[in-house]
Design a protein around this motif. Structure first.
Motif, PDB file in Angstrom:
ATOM      1  N   ILE A 103       2.364  -2.733  21.998  1.00 25.08           N
ATOM      2  CA  ILE A 103       1.136  -1.945  22.043  1.00 25.08           C
ATOM      3  C   ILE A 103       0.864  -1.449  20.625  1.00 25.08           C
ATOM      4  O   ILE A 103       1.731  -0.801  20.020  1.00 25.08           O
ATOM      5  CB  ILE A 103       1.259  -0.762  23.011  1.00 25.08           C
ATOM      6  N   VAL A 104      -0.323  -1.757  20.108  1.00 29.03           N
ATOM      7  CA  VAL A 104      -0.633  -1.421  18.719  1.00 29.03           C
ATOM      8  C   VAL A 104      -1.983  -0.725  18.638  1.00 29.03           C
ATOM      9  O   VAL A 104      -2.763  -0.711  19.602  1.00 29.03           O
ATOM     10  CB  VAL A 104      -0.612  -2.674  17.818  1.00 29.03           C
ATOM     11  N   PHE A 105      -2.263  -0.185  17.438  1.00 30.19           N
ATOM     12  CA  PHE A 105      -3.414   0.692  17.263  1.00 30.19           C
ATOM     13  C   PHE A 105      -4.103   0.414  15.932  1.00 30.19           C
ATOM     14  O   PHE A 105      -3.545  -0.273  15.065  1.00 30.19           O
ATOM     15  CB  PHE A 105      -2.948   2.152  17.363  1.00 30.19           C
ATOM     16  N   PRO A 106      -5.307   0.945  15.749  1.00 35.04           N
ATOM     17  CA  PRO A 106      -6.075   0.625  14.537  1.00 35.04           C
ATOM     18  C   PRO A 106      -5.393   1.085  13.245  1.00 35.04           C
ATOM     19  O   PRO A 106      -4.674   2.083  13.210  1.00 35.04           O
ATOM     20  CB  PRO A 106      -7.399   1.391  14.751  1.00 35.04           C
ATOM     21  N   ASN A 107      -5.650   0.302  12.204  1.00 32.77           N
ATOM     22  CA  ASN A 107      -5.305   0.659  10.821  1.00 32.77           C
ATOM     23  C   ASN A 107      -3.811   0.744  10.542  1.00 32.77           C
ATOM     24  O   ASN A 107      -3.387   1.447   9.620  1.00 32.77           O
ATOM     25  CB  ASN A 107      -5.998   1.968  10.427  1.00 32.77           C
ATOM     26  N   GLU A 108      -3.022   0.022  11.325  1.00 30.72           N
ATOM     27  CA  GLU A 108      -1.597  -0.078  11.015  1.00 30.72           C
ATOM     28  C   GLU A 108      -1.254  -1.553  10.799  1.00 30.72           C
ATOM     29  O   GLU A 108      -1.828  -2.437  11.457  1.00 30.72           O
ATOM     30  CB  GLU A 108      -0.728   0.523  12.120  1.00 30.72           C
ATOM     31  N   PRO A 109      -0.342  -1.848   9.868  1.00 29.99           N
ATOM     32  CA  PRO A 109      -0.010  -3.251   9.593  1.00 29.99           C
ATOM     33  C   PRO A 109       0.670  -3.901  10.791  1.00 29.99           C
ATOM     34  O   PRO A 109       1.664  -3.389  11.303  1.00 29.99           O
ATOM     35  CB  PRO A 109       0.924  -3.162   8.384  1.00 29.99           C
ATOM     36  N   LEU A 110       0.114  -5.036  11.223  1.00 28.32           N
ATOM     37  CA  LEU A 110       0.664  -5.778  12.355  1.00 28.32           C
ATOM     38  C   LEU A 110       1.445  -6.997  11.882  1.00 28.32           C
ATOM     39  O   LEU A 110       2.425  -7.392  12.508  1.00 28.32           O
ATOM     40  CB  LEU A 110      -0.456  -6.213  13.291  1.00 28.32           C
ATOM     41  N   VAL A 111       0.986  -7.594  10.810  1.00 32.27           N
ATOM     42  CA  VAL A 111       1.681  -8.703  10.165  1.00 32.27           C
ATOM     43  C   VAL A 111       1.630  -8.439   8.662  1.00 32.27           C
ATOM     44  O   VAL A 111       0.587  -8.038   8.137  1.00 32.27           O
ATOM     45  CB  VAL A 111       1.020 -10.065  10.472  1.00 32.27           C
ATOM     46  N   ARG A 112       2.760  -8.640   7.982  1.00 32.05           N
ATOM     47  CA  ARG A 112       2.815  -8.479   6.524  1.00 32.05           C
ATOM     48  C   ARG A 112       3.333  -9.771   5.916  1.00 32.05           C
ATOM     49  O   ARG A 112       4.388 -10.269   6.311  1.00 32.05           O
ATOM     50  CB  ARG A 112       3.725  -7.310   6.146  1.00 32.05           C
ATOM     51  N   ILE A 113       2.565 -10.318   4.983  1.00 28.73           N
ATOM     52  CA  ILE A 113       2.918 -11.563   4.322  1.00 28.73           C
ATOM     53  C   ILE A 113       3.194 -11.286   2.853  1.00 28.73           C
ATOM     54  O   ILE A 113       2.354 -10.703   2.158  1.00 28.73           O
ATOM     55  CB  ILE A 113       1.773 -12.596   4.438  1.00 28.73           C
ATOM     56  N   GLU A 114       4.371 -11.657   2.377  1.00 22.27           N
ATOM     57  CA  GLU A 114       4.709 -11.566   0.954  1.00 22.27           C
ATOM     58  C   GLU A 114       5.098 -12.952   0.477  1.00 22.27           C
ATOM     59  O   GLU A 114       6.078 -13.531   0.953  1.00 22.27           O
ATOM     60  CB  GLU A 114       5.853 -10.585   0.711  1.00 22.27           C
ATOM     61  N   ALA A 115       4.313 -13.496  -0.448  1.00 19.50           N
ATOM     62  CA  ALA A 115       4.535 -14.871  -0.887  1.00 19.50           C
ATOM     63  C   ALA A 115       3.801 -15.105  -2.197  1.00 19.50           C
ATOM     64  O   ALA A 115       3.046 -14.246  -2.666  1.00 19.50           O
ATOM     65  CB  ALA A 115       4.037 -15.851   0.172  1.00 19.50           C
ATOM     66  N   ARG A 116       3.999 -16.280  -2.766  1.00 22.14           N
ATOM     67  CA  ARG A 116       3.164 -16.684  -3.892  1.00 22.14           C
ATOM     68  C   ARG A 116       1.703 -16.654  -3.439  1.00 22.14           C
ATOM     69  O   ARG A 116       1.404 -16.996  -2.285  1.00 22.14           O
ATOM     70  CB  ARG A 116       3.512 -18.098  -4.343  1.00 22.14           C
ATOM     71  N   ILE A 117       0.805 -16.287  -4.327  1.00 22.50           N
ATOM     72  CA  ILE A 117      -0.604 -16.275  -3.966  1.00 22.50           C
ATOM     73  C   ILE A 117      -1.033 -17.652  -3.478  1.00 22.50           C
ATOM     74  O   ILE A 117      -1.881 -17.778  -2.582  1.00 22.50           O
ATOM     75  CB  ILE A 117      -1.482 -15.806  -5.164  1.00 22.50           C
TER      76      ILE A 117
END
Length: 483
Positions: A103-117
């Motif tokens: 259960i999730v809500f607005p304005n919070e990170p749901l997926v975070r991607i860290e990689a080369r551009i």
């Protein structure tokens, strides 16, 4: 279960910028993107996150074929030297995500991607496509499921879905969100979802009379038949014929499973049907209701005392009828500068579109006595609210005030999925994700689950994160000549 490579499932400007960054010698610089949404769909109180399994499969199978590369060269106009970059493409970055069913809500990170551009740019379209669709449909089905606790729910909307993939993955989302059965055979086979169905009006019209149609169905499936009773006249024809067949089955040691009403005043007809069935001694025959049902109609039917324990939902579930899109976004929050990841921000005259900078963690603040959610707390990466004596959660009625929580426990929402390109997450089965969702939605206070005018859930930024955002807004405006 995507079963295909989706390298070109991308907006064309994204590989174009991949080429630009390569040409500029910046394609190996690191970047961090957040996926989140800004407001709840259906004017509701929450979203059910879904699509992670497909995101994982998408990344694992992601590569460019020679045909893909030739097409992109035609469209973008890059030299042959760039082809090797595409041929060797592989996601070597890291990705964290909330779990499916959360259960999730607005304005919070749901997926975070860290990689080369170079890598992070390409993922944008597909990740948003998958998460937006499956989360929207799962949320709709969860709302419908919550409208009648204890009832049984059948999903039967594939013929009304916006395309084959929407039907297939929408069915999976329905099961994740608590539906019990689907009519879609491919989803039943591939996902292990219980699969079933009743009959349609054409099956009755194709016979000389209704009673013959009922007898034909029951003769082949004597313990599985649910008879559709509203083809001609529910109370004067359909129910009496169904009762006749039920008694004939009983005489042979079988049992009619149920009757289905698909039109008319469902509340009135179900009550009359229940009375007629009970008077005939058929107390165990189920009543199934269908016909453009959604959470609002079902809730009203329950209030009016409709005598049904099973609901078949089609169009209004699989299409998320009144809300065509969820609106998840994929926003840059940090980029590599002098070898370090530095925060970046987009400042907009629209407050909702101003991003929240830097690499963040999302935590759930939980009441240790009830195990219910108190609110979510978003921090910078090096902050740990479990080490705090108290947490101040925003007052949703007056954001200038905070509600201090001193007795609490903390749960991290983002789980590592990929680390340096390797899958480090054990992908749960659909049954495990379904059970997880049932557990999590049970921990959400009923006030947040109201179908209309739900209570607003508190999502709070830590003081350090909030200060960083305000400082960067001021700095950006000053640099742009805005006061």
């Amino acid at each position: 279960m995507l079963q295909r490579n989706l390298a070109l499932h991308t907006d064309l400007y994204l590989p174009r910028w991949m080429y630009i960054y390569w040409k500029e010698g910046r394609h190996n610089e690191r970047a961090v993107f957040d996926v989140y949404y800004r407001s709840n769909p259906f004017e509701g109180g929450y979203v059910v996150f879904a699509g992670l399994e497909n995101i994982i499969e998408y990344i694992q199978t992601l590569h460019f074929t020679e045909e893909d590369i030739t097409y992109l060269q035609t469209m973008i106009g890059f030299p042959d030297e760039f082809k090797d970059e595409l041929r060797n493409f592989k996601f070597n970055g890291s990705l964290s995500s909330v779990k499916e069913g959360e259960i999730v809500f607005p304005n919070e990170p749901l997926v975070r991607i860290e990689a080369r551009i170079f890598e992070a740019k390409l993922l944008q379209t597909a990740i948003l496509n998958i998460a937006n669709h499956e989360s929207l449909i799962a949320t709709k089905y969860a709302r419908i499921r919550q409208s009648a606790p204890g009832a049984k729910f059948l999903e039967a909307g594939s013929r009304r879905a916006q395309g084959i993939d929407a039907a297939y993955f929408g069915t999976r989302a329905s099961y994740l969100a608590g539906f019990d059965v689907t009519s879609l055979a491919s989803a039943g086979r591939d996902f292990g979802i219980p699969c079933g169905g009743t009959m349609e009006h054409a099956d009755i019209q194709f016979h000389d009379d209704e009673l013959t149609a009922f007898r034909t169905f029951a003769s082949h499936y004597p313990d599985q038949a649910t008879l559709l009773v509203d083809t001609y006249d529910t109370l004067k024809s359909g129910l009496p014929n169904a009762i006749t067949v039920a008694k004939e089955l009983a005489a042979d040691g079988h049992k009619l499973r149920g009757i289905r009403i698909d039109s008319g005043d469902l509340s009135y007809l179900s009550k009359r049907a229940r009375k007629m069935l009970d008077e005939a001694g058929l107390l165990d025959v189920e009543i199934v209701l269908s016909g453009d049902l959604d959470e609002y109609v079902i809730q009203d039917l329950r209030i009016q005392g409709a005598q049904a324990n099973t609901f078949l939902v089609g169009t209004r579930g699989i299409t998320a009828y009144e809300q065509p899109a969820l609106g998840m976004v994929y926003k840059l929050v940090a980029r590599e500068i002098d070898g370090e990841l530095a925060p970046v921000i987009k400042v907009s005259s629209s407050k909702a579109k101003t991003t929240t900078p830097h690499i963040k963690e999302a935590y759930r603040i939980v009441d240790p006595e009830t195990n219910k959610f108190k609110g979510d707390y978003i921090t910078l990466l090096d902050e740990d609210p479990s080490q705090l004596d108290f947490v101040d959660l925003i007052d949703v009625r007056d954001p200038s005030f905070r509600n201090r929580i001193e007795n609490f426990k903390v749960e991290r929402l983002l789980a590592p999925i990929f680390k340096d390109g390797e899958l480090v997450y054990t992908v749960p089965t659909i049954e495990e994700s379904r059970q997880f969702h049932e557990q999590q939605i049970g921990r959400l206070w009923e006030e947040y689950k109201r179908l209309r005018l739900p209570e607003i859930y508190a999502v709070t930024f830590s003081d350090r994160l909030w200060k960083l955002k305000l400082d960067m807004i001021r700095k950006t405006r000053l640099a742009s000549g805005v006061k």
